[in-house]
Design a protein around this motif. Structure first.
Motif, PDB file in Angstrom:
ATOM      1  N   ASP A   1       0.822  -1.198   0.000  1.00  0.00           N
ATOM      2  CA  ASP A   1       0.000   0.000   0.000  1.00  0.00           C
ATOM      3  C   ASP A   1       0.861   1.254   0.000  1.00  0.00           C
ATOM      4  OD1 ASP A   1      -2.193  -1.636   0.037  1.00  0.00           O
ATOM      5  OD2 ASP A   1      -2.613  -1.386   2.193  1.00  0.00           O
ATOM      6  N   GLU A   2       1.951   1.213   0.757  1.00  0.00           N
ATOM      7  CA  GLU A   2       2.834   2.379   0.797  1.00  0.00           C
ATOM      8  C   GLU A   2       3.487   2.619  -0.554  1.00  0.00           C
ATOM      9  OE1 GLU A   2       4.975   5.645   1.669  1.00  0.00           O
ATOM     10  OE2 GLU A   2       3.293   4.773   2.775  1.00  0.00           O
ATOM     11  N   ARG A   3       3.879   1.545  -1.236  1.00  0.00           N
ATOM     12  CA  ARG A   3       4.492   1.701  -2.556  1.00  0.00           C
ATOM     13  C   ARG A   3       3.491   2.285  -3.553  1.00  0.00           C
ATOM     14  NH1 ARG A   3       9.372  -1.224  -3.441  1.00  0.00           N
ATOM     15  NH2 ARG A   3      10.022  -2.386  -1.602  1.00  0.00           N
ATOM     16  N   LYS A   4       2.231   1.825  -3.467  1.00  0.00           N
ATOM     17  CA  LYS A   4       1.217   2.357  -4.363  1.00  0.00           C
ATOM     18  C   LYS A   4       0.957   3.828  -4.082  1.00  0.00           C
ATOM     19  CE  LYS A   4      -1.245  -1.974  -5.258  1.00  0.00           C
ATOM     20  NZ  LYS A   4      -2.526  -2.718  -5.099  1.00  0.00           N
ATOM     21  N   ALA A   5       0.936   4.180  -2.791  1.00  0.00           N
ATOM     22  CA  ALA A   5       0.731   5.576  -2.427  1.00  0.00           C
ATOM     23  C   ALA A   5       1.890   6.433  -2.916  1.00  0.00           C
ATOM     24  CB  ALA A   5       0.568   5.704  -0.917  1.00  0.00           C
TER      25      ALA A   5
ATOM     26  N   LEU B   1       1.703  12.350  -9.631  1.00  0.00           N
ATOM     27  CA  LEU B   1       1.157  13.705  -9.620  1.00  0.00           C
ATOM     28  C   LEU B   1       2.205  14.743  -9.991  1.00  0.00           C
ATOM     29  CD1 LEU B   1      -1.087  13.601  -6.423  1.00  0.00           C
ATOM     30  CD2 LEU B   1      -1.823  13.591  -8.816  1.00  0.00           C
ATOM     31  N   HIS B   2       3.459  14.386  -9.778  1.00  0.00           N
ATOM     32  CA  HIS B   2       4.551  15.297 -10.110  1.00  0.00           C
ATOM     33  C   HIS B   2       5.159  14.966 -11.468  1.00  0.00           C
ATOM     34  CE1 HIS B   2       4.217  15.921  -5.753  1.00  0.00           C
ATOM     35  NE2 HIS B   2       4.779  17.088  -5.959  1.00  0.00           N
ATOM     36  N   GLY B   3       4.459  14.133 -12.242  1.00  0.00           N
ATOM     37  CA  GLY B   3       4.929  13.837 -13.587  1.00  0.00           C
ATOM     38  C   GLY B   3       6.128  12.919 -13.641  1.00  0.00           C
ATOM     39  N   MET B   4       6.302  12.046 -12.609  1.00  0.00           N
ATOM     40  CA  MET B   4       7.449  11.153 -12.586  1.00  0.00           C
ATOM     41  C   MET B   4       6.982   9.745 -12.892  1.00  0.00           C
ATOM     42  SD  MET B   4       9.341  12.529  -9.134  1.00  0.00           S
ATOM     43  CE  MET B   4      10.694  11.366  -9.360  1.00  0.00           C
ATOM     44  N   ASP B   5       7.777   9.021 -13.687  1.00  0.00           N
ATOM     45  CA  ASP B   5       7.479   7.629 -13.991  1.00  0.00           C
ATOM     46  C   ASP B   5       7.957   6.750 -12.847  1.00  0.00           C
ATOM     47  OD1 ASP B   5       6.446   8.291 -16.446  1.00  0.00           O
ATOM     48  OD2 ASP B   5       8.403   8.166 -17.447  1.00  0.00           O
ATOM     49  N   VAL B   6       7.133   5.779 -12.491  1.00  0.00           N
ATOM     50  CA  VAL B   6       7.455   4.887 -11.382  1.00  0.00           C
ATOM     51  C   VAL B   6       7.288   3.449 -11.852  1.00  0.00           C
ATOM     52  CG1 VAL B   6       6.857   4.138  -9.063  1.00  0.00           C
ATOM     53  CG2 VAL B   6       6.663   6.547  -9.686  1.00  0.00           C
ATOM     54  N   ILE B   7       8.246   2.579 -11.494  1.00  0.00           N
ATOM     55  CA  ILE B   7       8.142   1.154 -11.781  1.00  0.00           C
ATOM     56  C   ILE B   7       7.613   0.476 -10.531  1.00  0.00           C
ATOM     57  CG2 ILE B   7       9.403  -0.947 -12.373  1.00  0.00           C
ATOM     58  CD1 ILE B   7      11.389   0.773 -13.871  1.00  0.00           C
ATOM     59  N   GLU B   8       6.450  -0.143 -10.652  1.00  0.00           N
ATOM     60  CA  GLU B   8       5.815  -0.783  -9.504  1.00  0.00           C
ATOM     61  C   GLU B   8       6.141  -2.272  -9.496  1.00  0.00           C
ATOM     62  OE1 GLU B   8       3.237  -1.219  -6.147  1.00  0.00           O
ATOM     63  OE2 GLU B   8       4.233   0.478  -7.115  1.00  0.00           O
TER      64      GLU B   8
ATOM     65  N   ALA C   1       5.748  -6.135  -9.392  1.00  0.00           N
ATOM     66  CA  ALA C   1       4.606  -6.947  -9.773  1.00  0.00           C
ATOM     67  C   ALA C   1       4.430  -8.155  -8.880  1.00  0.00           C
ATOM     68  CB  ALA C   1       4.750  -7.404 -11.227  1.00  0.00           C
ATOM     69  N   ASP C   2       5.446  -8.457  -8.091  1.00  0.00           N
ATOM     70  CA  ASP C   2       5.414  -9.678  -7.293  1.00  0.00           C
ATOM     71  C   ASP C   2       5.738  -9.340  -5.855  1.00  0.00           C
ATOM     72  OD1 ASP C   2       6.553 -13.033  -7.915  1.00  0.00           O
ATOM     73  OD2 ASP C   2       5.902 -12.140  -6.040  1.00  0.00           O
ATOM     74  N   GLU C   3       4.976  -9.911  -4.904  1.00  0.00           N
ATOM     75  CA  GLU C   3       5.231  -9.637  -3.494  1.00  0.00           C
ATOM     76  C   GLU C   3       6.607 -10.094  -3.064  1.00  0.00           C
ATOM     77  OE1 GLU C   3       2.216 -11.369  -1.161  1.00  0.00           O
ATOM     78  OE2 GLU C   3       0.652  -9.950  -1.737  1.00  0.00           O
ATOM     79  N   SER C   4       7.167 -11.051  -3.790  1.00  0.00           N
ATOM     80  CA  SER C   4       8.450 -11.610  -3.377  1.00  0.00           C
ATOM     81  C   SER C   4       9.581 -10.604  -3.469  1.00  0.00           C
ATOM     82  CB  SER C   4       8.787 -12.846  -4.231  1.00  0.00           C
ATOM     83  OG  SER C   4       8.952 -12.477  -5.586  1.00  0.00           O
ATOM     84  N   VAL C   5       9.365  -9.507  -4.224  1.00  0.00           N
ATOM     85  CA  VAL C   5      10.441  -8.522  -4.349  1.00  0.00           C
ATOM     86  C   VAL C   5      10.330  -7.437  -3.295  1.00  0.00           C
ATOM     87  CG1 VAL C   5      10.579  -8.930  -6.819  1.00  0.00           C
ATOM     88  CG2 VAL C   5       9.184  -7.046  -5.980  1.00  0.00           C
ATOM     89  N   LEU C   6       9.286  -7.510  -2.473  1.00  0.00           N
ATOM     90  CA  LEU C   6       9.144  -6.519  -1.414  1.00  0.00           C
ATOM     91  C   LEU C   6      10.194  -6.731  -0.343  1.00  0.00           C
ATOM     92  CD1 LEU C   6       5.265  -6.452  -1.001  1.00  0.00           C
ATOM     93  CD2 LEU C   6       6.689  -4.891  -2.316  1.00  0.00           C
ATOM     94  N   ASP C   7      10.420  -5.682   0.428  1.00  0.00           N
ATOM     95  CA  ASP C   7      11.419  -5.761   1.483  1.00  0.00           C
ATOM     96  C   ASP C   7      11.013  -6.807   2.507  1.00  0.00           C
ATOM     97  OD1 ASP C   7      12.746  -3.707   0.271  1.00  0.00           O
ATOM     98  OD2 ASP C   7      11.727  -2.166   1.456  1.00  0.00           O
ATOM     99  N   PRO C   8      11.955  -7.611   2.987  1.00  0.00           N
ATOM    100  CA  PRO C   8      11.615  -8.605   4.010  1.00  0.00           C
ATOM    101  C   PRO C   8      11.297  -7.931   5.334  1.00  0.00           C
ATOM    102  CG  PRO C   8      13.978  -8.518   3.681  1.00  0.00           C
ATOM    103  CD  PRO C   8      13.361  -7.641   2.620  1.00  0.00           C
TER     104      PRO C   8
END
Length: 222
Positions: A180-184, A191-198, A200-207
């Motif tokens: 949720d924090e990454r999506k936020a 909103l500031h016109g910046m490209d973001v790579i989200e 796609a897999d939970e496994s790459v989230l921080d442990p």
């Protein structure tokens, strides 16, 4: 040993286990307990507990000498990965008391128990597997030793499955919070016109930072 002396059985020394007995601390920054008692996540607390615990005493009383003190998560059982000259935490009650005082834990009313700055008793809860006599006896020894400097320990023995269920429920909640924090953050940057790579897999989230080990003797039953 008596049976071996009578040649009824043959004993073989399998060496040191690769899974040492230890304490793990919950270092989740969003933990409700940590917000109410921030000293729970302070490094000084972990140093103090490590300095209080007499590892050799646990080896002698719990394992009856069939173990050895360790000062890191890698035991001699790992062979070439073991580093013998890892710094050893000396058993030093005075230094432990100084570390605790540095984070505001003092015996303010002279009753032999530590309190925080708000006067609340300094106690921590430790979960362990119910019925595992080695872990239960080890924690009983730790509880007694920490009591010498006024730090209270509440031992909570749980059956294996409920304990794992609780752990993984907290893990899923942490992963969801991270997602949720990454999506936020992505929305704010968009909103500031910046490209973001989200991701796609939970496994790459921080442990989840589940803890910092406080070393204790190795154990074949953990």
């Amino acid at each position: 040993e008596r049976a071996a002396a009578e040649h009824k059985v043959q004993l073989a020394d399998a060496g040191v286990d690769v899974d040492p007995t230890g304490l793990w601390f919950n270092l989740r920054p969003d933990s409700a307990r940590a917000k109410a008692r921030p000293w729970l996540q302070r490094e000084e607390l972990r140093h103090a507990i490590s300095a209080v615990i007499d590892r050799q005493q646990i080896v002698n009383t719990v394992f009856l000498g069939a173990a050895e003190p360790v000062y890191g998560p890698i035991t001699r059982g790992y062979g070439p990965w073991f580093v013998p000259d890892v710094p050893h935490t000396p058993h030093d009650l005075a230094q432990a008391t100084a570390w605790l005082e540095a984070i505001g834990l003092k015996d303010r009313n002279h009753d032999g128990q530590l309190e925080d700055a708000q006067g609340r008793p300094a106690r921590i809860a430790v979960l362990t597997r119910k019925g595992n006599t080695v872990l239960e006896r080890t924690l009983a020894s730790v509880q007694e030793q920490l009591g010498k400097i006024g730090l209270g320990i509440d031992i909570v023995a749980m059956e294996r499955d409920p304990m794992l269920k609780q752990f993984f429920a907290e893990r899923r909640a942490q992963i969801k919070a991270q997602r949720d924090e990454r999506k936020a953050a992505a929305a704010r940057q968009a909103l500031h016109g910046m490209d973001v790579i989200e991701p796609a897999d939970e496994s790459v989230l921080d442990p989840i930072p589940v803890g910092h080990v406080i070393e204790s003797p190795s154990d074949d039953d953990c």
